[in-house]
Scaffold this active site. Structure first.
Site, PDB file in Angstrom:
ATOM      1  N   CYS A 158      -2.867   9.313   2.327  1.00 30.59           N
ATOM      2  CA  CYS A 158      -3.518  10.515   1.791  1.00 30.59           C
ATOM      3  C   CYS A 158      -2.599  11.447   1.011  1.00 30.59           C
ATOM      4  CB  CYS A 158      -4.149  11.303   2.931  1.00 30.59           C
ATOM      5  SG  CYS A 158      -5.345  10.382   3.910  1.00 30.59           S
TER       6      CYS A 158
ATOM      7  N   HIS B 280      -3.536  19.041   2.366  1.00 29.78           N
ATOM      8  CA  HIS B 280      -2.584  18.008   2.815  1.00 29.78           C
ATOM      9  C   HIS B 280      -1.385  17.850   1.870  1.00 29.78           C
ATOM     10  CE1 HIS B 280      -2.124  13.892   5.055  1.00 29.78           C
ATOM     11  NE2 HIS B 280      -1.313  14.836   5.512  1.00 29.78           N
TER      12      HIS B 280
END
Length: 492
Positions: A94, A151
């Site tokens: 990710c 993130h």
């Protein structure tokens, strides 16, 4: 003809034409042009909406002719633009993938080599000297906003409103819970490897908003719907300023673990007997409805024709939980450099700026998004030299089948050129050469029969690997895994 009728005709065309495309024979169909497709014109600076799914595999959208998970709204993007059957992200995990999308650079080139732990590796984040797409668009007059999963660092210097975004609503970690499982009408499904018991969002998992990261948690509402609501609200407000374009980065956390979905979506898929797989597909459907609301809002506001919409996933599906698609080689592979780790659903539409192209088997990369947007937003100037991508609109018009793509997180790398792909593990001291046209499942090693291709691709990997700086934070782990029957090495 009504919109519903057009969608039905499109679905029937896909069903009737499901076949292997000239490239991998992976079971795809050519999207039909939308009945509303318009002749492209020289457009003003386009609005831009980038919609990023989380852990959504290639095989679980219906755009490519598959029936496992119907995604009629994601399909709408392809109907008025192009669906890239060979669309890749820059890494199979990710945070690294997201850093590539927003900078247009391979993150390993600036030390962003490995994923960021949910608790946040100390000092880990998108380096402040790396410009995001939002940083580049704001000087061109764009209003910018990010919604959903970040993130890219939880420390203050990495916060979205310090990285070019005027607005932010979302969470800073790599995952969070969707809703209080005690909420009426919610299905929460355990998996074989649940990480923890679902409870209130805390720390980097909590929802925040605004430049001061003030709390914005409503644990009683499904998060996919909240992200959509925020995106729709921004589009409604931003489209009022006719002389100022906007950029919305809509980063859903769906269908990432944990598995939670409203009962109404779960009930749609009674034919799926495995409750884990059923919940995952239902979560995709909920996100697809959110995509539909975003597209509908653009149309209602009269800005759809001059809005560039990109949809893709950050990487493939993680096999460990048991919800990935077991019936297709691209149905799982997160953390690995199998095709299912980096080949993702990837669609682009800009009705005022490009003709409908249907399906394209030209290899493309998420690195191309920044280059494409900047070329459209500022065509009078050359692209910044540090951007590594190519214009997706030009690629859709003139396919580039022999493009070289290289990936890797030490000690695992891969490279593709044409139909040949080399996978390499430095700690295992192994490499495998595959012909993706004849063997898209990557089962047969052709190294002995085609040493020239193996040598050429290994040299490309070596050039990439030896050009990189030291990682800014450590490798967390590697291990041997079996993904949909194929043994490989994962990197985290």
């Amino acid at each position: 003809m009504s919109r519903r009728s057009r969608r039905l005709l499109f679905a029937l065309a896909v069903s009737a034409l499901s076949l292997g495309y000239a490239g991998t024979n992976a079971g795809t169909a050519t999207p039909r042009p939308s009945a509303r497709a318009i002749t492209p014109v020289t457009a003003a600076k386009p609005n831009v909406v980038v919609i990023l799914a989380d852990d959504l595999d290639w095989a679980d959208v219906s755009t490519y002719g598959r029936r496992d998970a119907p995604t009629p709204n994601i399909d709408r993007i392809a109907q008025s633009g192009v669906a890239f059957s060979d669309g890749y992200v820059a890494a199979s995990v990710c945070a690294v993938s997201r850093a590539a999308l927003l900078t247009g650079r391979m993150p390993q080139r600036f030390g962003f080599t490995y994923n960021i732990n949910d608790e946040g590796d100390r000092g880990a984040g998108l380096p402040v000297d790396q410009k995001t797409l939002a940083d580049r668009l704001r000087p061109l007059g764009y209003r910018t906003a990010a919604f959903g999963k970040w993130h890219l660092g939880a420390e203050p210097q990495f916060y979205p409103t310090r990285r070019g975004f005027d607005e932010f609503f979302g969470f800073l970690a790599g995952e969070t819970n969707y809703v209080d499982p005690a909420t009426p009408g919610i299905v929460t499904t355990p998996t074989k490897e649940d990480k923890y018991t679902i409870g209130p969002r805390t720390g980097n998992h909590a929802m925040v908003e605004g430049p001061d990261a003030r709390p914005a948690d409503d644990f009683s509402r499904y998060l996919t719907d909240q992200i959509t609501d925020r995106a729709v609200d921004f589009i409604n407000r931003a489209s009022n300023a006719k002389d100022r374009p906007f950029f919305a980065y809509v980063a859903y956390n769906a269908p990432h673990w944990p598995l939670q979905v409203p009962q109404a979506y779960y009930d749609r898929f009674a034919q799926i007997k495995d409750p884990v797989r059923r919940t995952y597909v239902a979560m995709i459907a909920a996100m697809d409805d959110g995509v539909g609301r975003i597209l509908d809002t653009l149309e209602k506001r009269g800005v759809r024709n001059n809005t560039m919409v990109v949809f893709l996933s950050d990487n493939g599906c993680p096999h460990r939980f048991g919800f990935c698609n077991p019936d297709h080689p691209f149905g799982a592979g997160k953390f690995t450099y199998l095709e299912g780790g980096t080949r993702v659903p990837f669609m682009l539409s800009w009705p005022a700026g490009m003709k409908t192209r249907g399906l394209s088997a030209s290899p493309v990369s998420s690195l191309d998004i920044a280059a494409t947007v900047m070329h459209a937003a500022d065509p009078a100037h050359a692209l910044p030299e540090e951007l590594e991508g190519r214009d997706l609109i030009a690629t859709a018009r003139r396919p580039q089948r022999d493009r070289l793509l290289v990936w890797g997180q030490e000690p695992v790398y891969a490279a593709r050129q044409g139909d040949k792909k080399l996978w390499l593990s430095r700690d295992w001291d192994q490499s495998h050469l595959h012909d993706l046209k004849a063997d898209y499942a990557e089962n047969r090693d052709l190294s002995a029969s085609d040493p020239a291709s193996a040598k050429r691709l290994r040299e490309a990997i070596d050039r990439f690997r030896t050009s990189l700086p030291a990682p800014l934070w450590k490798l967390h782990s590697t291990r041997k895994v079996t993904v949909n029957g194929r043994e490989t090495e994962m990197v985290y």
